[in-house]
Design an enzyme around this catalytic site. Structure first.
Site, PDB file in Angstrom:
ATOM      1  CB  CYS A 119      -7.306 -10.606   3.470  1.00  0.00           C
ATOM      2  SG  CYS A 119      -5.968 -11.795   3.189  1.00  0.00           S
ATOM      3  CG  HIS A 226      -4.814  -6.894   2.110  1.00  0.00           C
ATOM      4  ND1 HIS A 226      -5.347  -6.743   3.379  1.00  0.00           N
ATOM      5  CD2 HIS A 226      -4.329  -8.154   2.055  1.00  0.00           C
ATOM      6  CE1 HIS A 226      -5.168  -7.865   4.070  1.00  0.00           C
ATOM      7  NE2 HIS A 226      -4.558  -8.733   3.298  1.00  0.00           N
ATOM      8  CD  GLU A 228      -6.544  -3.436   3.547  1.00  0.00           C
ATOM      9  OE1 GLU A 228      -7.334  -3.763   2.652  1.00  0.00           O
ATOM     10  OE2 GLU A 228      -5.794  -4.252   4.141  1.00  0.00           O
TER      11      GLU A 228
END
Ligand code: MN
Length: 253
Positions: A119, A226, A228
């Site tokens: 990001c 994202h 994660e």
């Protein structure tokens, strides 16, 4: 030293935030820490600080403590770093964090240290390598999709086309994926030496990577979404972190 170096887990430096307005707290989402551990690495947070006399030498020293760099998400990059003034819809900026991360990114690129930007981290990587940003997608691209979606973090909200033949495509093994989206800025123009590795259906750049064949082969990848926040629900996305850990051990996807 023993003969079992390959069994040692590589240390992955993760850039952290410094929030003066939050009592001066150093912040790093546990998502990044978990993803690196699940991928087989050892996370090590690198906080920005005004006490660094020289960001270049600080970055160089920090990188010596690990084998790869993960540039985390966060606030907007100060547009002064790509030659623009602040757009009226610019979000929070932290030039101290920018300076440390820009130095980390540049040193990693110069030394061939694997780097993954997520990001803001992808945008920062692009700026550090000489590219620029669209400061506000909605203002500059009125027909763009909503890229800052109010949704749970793991929830995918738009499609992305992965460029065939890209390193990202080798890692993910899919032409089309659905990703989450929590950004209002986008990479443009791309830094010299970088190419688009994925795009949204409205043309917004969703991943960049260092073009192969320019010097020694080197892992430098940025994704706009994202992963994660998604990998527990969608294990496909753990592959990005596994690729970083593998690159930290000398392997290329
Ligand atoms: Mn998006």
């Amino acid at each position: 030293m023993t003969g079992r170096v390959s069994a040692v887990k590589p240390v992955i430096i993760i850039s952290a935030d410094w929030r003066e307005e939050a009592g001066g707290a150093i912040e790093l989402g546990n998502w990044y820490v978990s993803a690196v551990i699940q991928a087989g690495g050892i996370p090590l947070a690198a906080p920005p600080s005004e006490d660094f006399d020289d960001f270049e030498s600080a970055a160089s020293d920090i990188l010596s403590a690990g084998s790869a760099l993960l540039l985390s998400g966060g606030p907007d990059v100060d547009p002064c770093f790509f030659g623009q003034g602040p757009h009226r819809r610019l979000g929070r900026v932290n030039p101290v964090r920018d300076q440390l991360e820009m130095a980390l990114a540049r040193h990693a690129l110069k030394r061939g240290i694997p780097v993954l930007g997520i990001c803001r981290g992808m945008q920062l990587l692009n700026v550090a390598a000489g590219g620029g940003l669209v400061q506000d997608i909605q203002s500059s691209m009125p027909k763009a999709l909503c890229h800052f979606v109010q949704a749970p973090r793991a929830y995918p909200t738009h499609w992305v086309t992965v460029v065939p033949g890209s390193m990202l495509h080798r890692i993910l093994g899919h032409d089309r994926i659905r990703v989450n989206s929590f950004h209002h800025q986008a990479c443009s123009p791309l830094a010299p030496g970088f190419v688009q590795a994925a795009r949204a259906d409205d043309g917004v750049v969703e991943a960049i990577e260092l073009q192969p064949g320019q010097g020694p082969s080197h892992f430098a990848l940025g994704v706009q979404w994202h992963p994660e926040c998604m990998f527990r629900k969608f294990p496909l996305f753990l592959r990005l972190f596994e690729a970083l850990v593998k690159a930290a051990q000398g392997g290329m996807p």
